[in-house]
Write a protein that holds these residues in place. Structure first.
Motif, mmCIF file in Angstrom:
data_model
loop_
_atom_site.group_PDB
_atom_site.id
_atom_site.type_symbol
_atom_site.label_atom_id
_atom_site.label_comp_id
_atom_site.label_asym_id
_atom_site.label_seq_id
_atom_site.Cartn_x
_atom_site.Cartn_y
_atom_site.Cartn_z
ATOM 1 N N GLN A 5 0.827 -1.201 0.000
ATOM 2 C CA GLN A 5 0.000 0.000 0.000
ATOM 3 C C GLN A 5 0.867 1.259 0.000
ATOM 4 O OE1 GLN A 5 -2.680 0.446 3.350
ATOM 5 N NE2 GLN A 5 -4.145 1.528 2.060
ATOM 6 N N GLU A 6 1.898 1.259 0.805
ATOM 7 C CA GLU A 6 2.814 2.407 0.877
ATOM 8 C C GLU A 6 3.471 2.675 -0.483
ATOM 9 O OE1 GLU A 6 7.185 2.941 2.874
ATOM 10 O OE2 GLU A 6 5.665 1.969 4.108
ATOM 11 N N LEU A 7 3.971 1.632 -1.122
ATOM 12 C CA LEU A 7 4.615 1.773 -2.426
ATOM 13 C C LEU A 7 3.616 2.196 -3.496
ATOM 14 C CD1 LEU A 7 6.844 -1.409 -2.275
ATOM 15 C CD2 LEU A 7 7.672 0.961 -2.255
ATOM 16 N N LYS B 208 0.768 3.870 -3.107
ATOM 17 C CA LYS B 208 0.352 5.267 -2.916
ATOM 18 C C LYS B 208 1.468 6.234 -3.296
ATOM 19 C CE LYS B 208 -3.403 4.566 0.290
ATOM 20 N NZ LYS B 208 -4.001 4.894 1.560
ATOM 21 N N ALA B 209 2.709 5.886 -2.994
ATOM 22 C CA ALA B 209 3.845 6.739 -3.348
ATOM 23 C C ALA B 209 3.953 6.905 -4.865
ATOM 24 C CB ALA B 209 5.140 6.167 -2.787
ATOM 25 N N GLY B 210 3.595 5.836 -5.593
ATOM 26 C CA GLY B 210 3.645 5.882 -7.047
ATOM 27 C C GLY B 210 2.332 6.289 -7.688
ATOM 28 N N LYS B 211 1.335 6.619 -6.858
ATOM 29 C CA LYS B 211 -0.004 7.010 -7.333
ATOM 30 C C LYS B 211 -0.587 5.958 -8.277
ATOM 31 C CE LYS B 211 0.890 11.839 -6.561
ATOM 32 N NZ LYS B 211 1.074 13.170 -7.072
ATOM 33 N N ILE B 212 -0.496 4.709 -7.822
ATOM 34 C CA ILE B 212 -0.994 3.564 -8.594
ATOM 35 C C ILE B 212 -2.229 3.028 -7.879
ATOM 36 C CG2 ILE B 212 -0.434 1.221 -9.363
ATOM 37 C CD1 ILE B 212 2.585 2.246 -9.084
ATOM 38 N N SER B 213 -3.298 2.797 -8.623
ATOM 39 C CA SER B 213 -4.523 2.271 -8.015
ATOM 40 C C SER B 213 -4.376 0.773 -7.769
ATOM 41 C CB SER B 213 -5.727 2.531 -8.920
ATOM 42 O OG SER B 213 -5.681 1.688 -10.051
ATOM 43 N N GLN B 214 -5.246 0.266 -6.909
ATOM 44 C CA GLN B 214 -5.259 -1.179 -6.656
ATOM 45 C C GLN B 214 -5.549 -1.929 -7.952
ATOM 46 O OE1 GLN B 214 -8.216 -1.109 -3.564
ATOM 47 N NE2 GLN B 214 -6.681 -1.367 -1.953
#
Length: 64
Positions: free
Chosen positions: A6-8, A10-16
């Motif tokens: 989740q941290e990685l 969100k840092a990369g602004k990638i959705s699930q």
């Protein structure tokens, strides 16, 4: 097993959903991994780590 998914993500602004598509699993699998309800197979752990440009140990925190 704890993860930094989740941290990685969100840092990369990638959705699930984007991560799920990239590693060929469902969005629900990503949710379960992030909530630590599911442990990834070695193959899936490798795909996720490679997606983020990390080692498996950097993404998945193994505690005995």
């Amino acid at each position: 097993m704890k993860t930094k998914i989740q941290e990685l993500r969100k840092a990369g602004k990638i959705s699930q959903a984007e991560l799920a598509d990239a590693v060929e699993v469902t969005r629900q699998t990503i949710i379960s991994l992030e909530k630590e309800r599911y442990n990834a197979s070695l193959e899936l752990a490798y795909k996720i780590a490679r997606f983020f440009g990390k080692t498996i140990e950097e993404v998945f925190l193994f505690e005995e």
